[in-house]
Design a protein around this motif. Structure first.
Motif, PDB file in Angstrom:
ATOM      1  N   LEU A  74      -5.120  -3.013  -2.145  1.00  0.00           N
ATOM      2  CA  LEU A  74      -6.113  -2.169  -1.476  1.00  0.00           C
ATOM      3  C   LEU A  74      -7.421  -2.905  -1.166  1.00  0.00           C
ATOM      4  CD1 LEU A  74      -5.638   1.096  -3.576  1.00  0.00           C
ATOM      5  CD2 LEU A  74      -4.716   0.608  -1.317  1.00  0.00           C
ATOM      6  N   LEU A  75      -7.557  -4.120  -1.660  1.00  0.00           N
ATOM      7  CA  LEU A  75      -8.800  -4.848  -1.368  1.00  0.00           C
ATOM      8  C   LEU A  75      -8.534  -6.251  -0.820  1.00  0.00           C
ATOM      9  CD1 LEU A  75     -11.916  -4.668  -1.559  1.00  0.00           C
ATOM     10  CD2 LEU A  75     -11.741  -5.783  -3.766  1.00  0.00           C
ATOM     11  N   THR A  88      -0.946   3.001 -11.163  1.00  0.00           N
ATOM     12  CA  THR A  88      -2.261   2.366 -11.365  1.00  0.00           C
ATOM     13  C   THR A  88      -2.829   2.672 -12.757  1.00  0.00           C
ATOM     14  OG1 THR A  88      -3.325   4.258 -10.321  1.00  0.00           O
ATOM     15  CG2 THR A  88      -2.890   2.345  -8.927  1.00  0.00           C
ATOM     16  N   ALA A 125      -3.077  -2.656  -7.395  1.00  0.00           N
ATOM     17  CA  ALA A 125      -3.942  -1.859  -6.512  1.00  0.00           C
ATOM     18  C   ALA A 125      -5.093  -2.713  -5.982  1.00  0.00           C
ATOM     19  CB  ALA A 125      -4.480  -0.650  -7.272  1.00  0.00           C
ATOM     20  N   PHE A 126      -5.654  -3.547  -6.860  1.00  0.00           N
ATOM     21  CA  PHE A 126      -6.770  -4.402  -6.445  1.00  0.00           C
ATOM     22  C   PHE A 126      -6.334  -5.349  -5.326  1.00  0.00           C
ATOM     23  CE2 PHE A 126      -9.585  -8.119  -6.935  1.00  0.00           C
ATOM     24  CZ  PHE A 126     -10.811  -7.478  -6.819  1.00  0.00           C
ATOM     25  N   ILE A 157       0.841  -1.207   0.000  1.00  0.00           N
ATOM     26  CA  ILE A 157       0.000   0.000   0.000  1.00  0.00           C
ATOM     27  C   ILE A 157       0.873   1.253   0.000  1.00  0.00           C
ATOM     28  CG2 ILE A 157      -1.762   1.291   1.266  1.00  0.00           C
ATOM     29  CD1 ILE A 157      -2.740  -1.470   2.344  1.00  0.00           C
ATOM     30  N   ARG A 195       3.554   6.163  -5.129  1.00  0.00           N
ATOM     31  CA  ARG A 195       3.542   6.263  -6.601  1.00  0.00           C
ATOM     32  C   ARG A 195       2.191   5.821  -7.157  1.00  0.00           C
ATOM     33  NH1 ARG A 195       8.523   3.760  -9.507  1.00  0.00           N
ATOM     34  NH2 ARG A 195       7.470   4.884 -11.173  1.00  0.00           N
ATOM     35  N   PRO A 196       1.149   6.608  -6.917  1.00  0.00           N
ATOM     36  CA  PRO A 196      -0.196   6.212  -7.376  1.00  0.00           C
ATOM     37  C   PRO A 196      -0.313   6.173  -8.905  1.00  0.00           C
ATOM     38  CG  PRO A 196      -0.234   8.442  -6.494  1.00  0.00           C
ATOM     39  CD  PRO A 196       1.129   7.901  -6.225  1.00  0.00           C
ATOM     40  N   SER A 197       0.635   6.818  -9.590  1.00  0.00           N
ATOM     41  CA  SER A 197       0.555   6.856 -11.064  1.00  0.00           C
ATOM     42  C   SER A 197       0.722   5.463 -11.683  1.00  0.00           C
ATOM     43  CB  SER A 197       1.620   7.811 -11.610  1.00  0.00           C
ATOM     44  OG  SER A 197       2.892   7.398 -11.155  1.00  0.00           O
ATOM     45  N   LYS A 204      -3.051  -1.609 -11.970  1.00  0.00           N
ATOM     46  CA  LYS A 204      -4.454  -1.767 -11.539  1.00  0.00           C
ATOM     47  C   LYS A 204      -4.618  -3.065 -10.754  1.00  0.00           C
ATOM     48  CE  LYS A 204      -7.079   0.881 -14.963  1.00  0.00           C
ATOM     49  NZ  LYS A 204      -6.017   1.545 -15.750  1.00  0.00           N
TER      50      LYS A 204
END
Lengths: 70, 209
Positions: free
Chosen positions: B42-43, B29, B38-39, B19, B25-27, B35
């Motif tokens: 973050l989930l 995603t 992130a899935f 996380i 570095r959110p870019s 993506k």
């Protein structure tokens, strides 16, 4: 498009911060054997993690929705 | 630390690292791989860590140390070490008739479908009373102790079924089993925790293994 990406990034960052906070609460309460630790984990840690996951899911949904509107 | 706790801590730390990477570095995603990352980060991992955490906390809430961690329960913990066989909980504890690490839970959780849930809801009330109210002194049971909690282990046991005290009157056993004759409030096994008598009591000192 640039604004959209930034908004998603901001949401992912916020979701990540909330999830890290929730996980840290979980980590701390795991070291403490007391009923209060159980409540802190459920009410504070659980709420932070649920909110983080909800914001992440919201970011996915809004990212999918926007192009179809244009 | 048990193996399960170690795995849980590893899952939490791994989740935090993943996380943190996304937060910094959110870019990433924007790509397909990002993506997916992130899935998972973050989930999937937080949900896994949360579920494992709930399970760990519930398991730990069954332990004797957990029950005795509140100040109001200290004397009840001491009563488990009274060196007197007439103290029913002390005998069960010292002679390993109940698992020592789950001594309270073994006798004080209803062996019914919602026994655990009811115990947790009552626990919430206890936390409220501990911090914001006033715990009742002495502590009382919510309802008369149900023989079911004793019969869970004793039913069918020779010492219980063939005991002279239980068989002298042919009605006794059936009344005990039907919870019409209490094991603990009749004069047979009525010395339970009796925390008021602890000042005069002597205590068992467990030999170091």
């Amino acid at each position: 498009m640039k604004t959209q990406t930034t908004k998603i990034e901001r949401r992912i960052r916020l979701a990540g911060i909330l999830l890290i906070a929730g996980l840290l609460v979980e980590l701390v309460t795991l070291r403490w054997s007391h009923p209060t630790a159980f409540l802190l984990f459920l009410l504070l840690g659980g709420a932070l993690m649920a909110l983080g996951i909800a914001i992440y899911l919201l970011s996915i949904v809004s990212a999918e929705k926007k192009p179809s509107l244009e | 630390m048990t193996g399960n706790t170690t795995i849980l801590i590893a899952v939490i730390l791994f989740s935090i690292v993943l996380i943190a990477w996304l937060v910094l570095r959110p870019s990433i995603t924007a790509t397909r791989g990002g993506k997916m990352l992130a899935f998972v980060a973050l989930l999937i991992f937080p949900a896994l860590a949360g579920g494992m955490g709930v399970n760990r906390h519930i398991e730990r809430s069954k332990t004797t140390n957990f029950c005795l961690s509140c100040h109001v329960m200290e004397d009840y913990g001491r009563s488990l070490r009274v060196d007197d066989r007439s103290f029913v909980p002390a005998t069960h504890f010292q002679y390993n008739l109940v698992p020592r690490d789950q001594a309270c839970y073994t006798c004080h959780t209803d062996y019914t479908m919602y026994g655990d849930v009811n115990a947790k809801l009552r626990g919430l009330k206890h936390v409220y009373a501990y911090y914001l109210g006033k715990p009742s002194q002495p502590i009382k049971l919510y309802q008369p102790y149900n023989n079911r909690e004793c019969l869970h282990c004793h039913l069918g046991a020779r010492g219980f079924e063939e005991s002279e005290a239980h068989t002298k009157d042919p009605q006794t056993l059936s009344r005990i089993k039907a919870n019409q004759l209490s094991c603990s409030t009749t004069e047979c096994h009525n010395i339970i925790h009796n925390v008021g008598q602890l000042k005069e009591a002597t205590f068992w000192k467990e030999q170091a293994k």
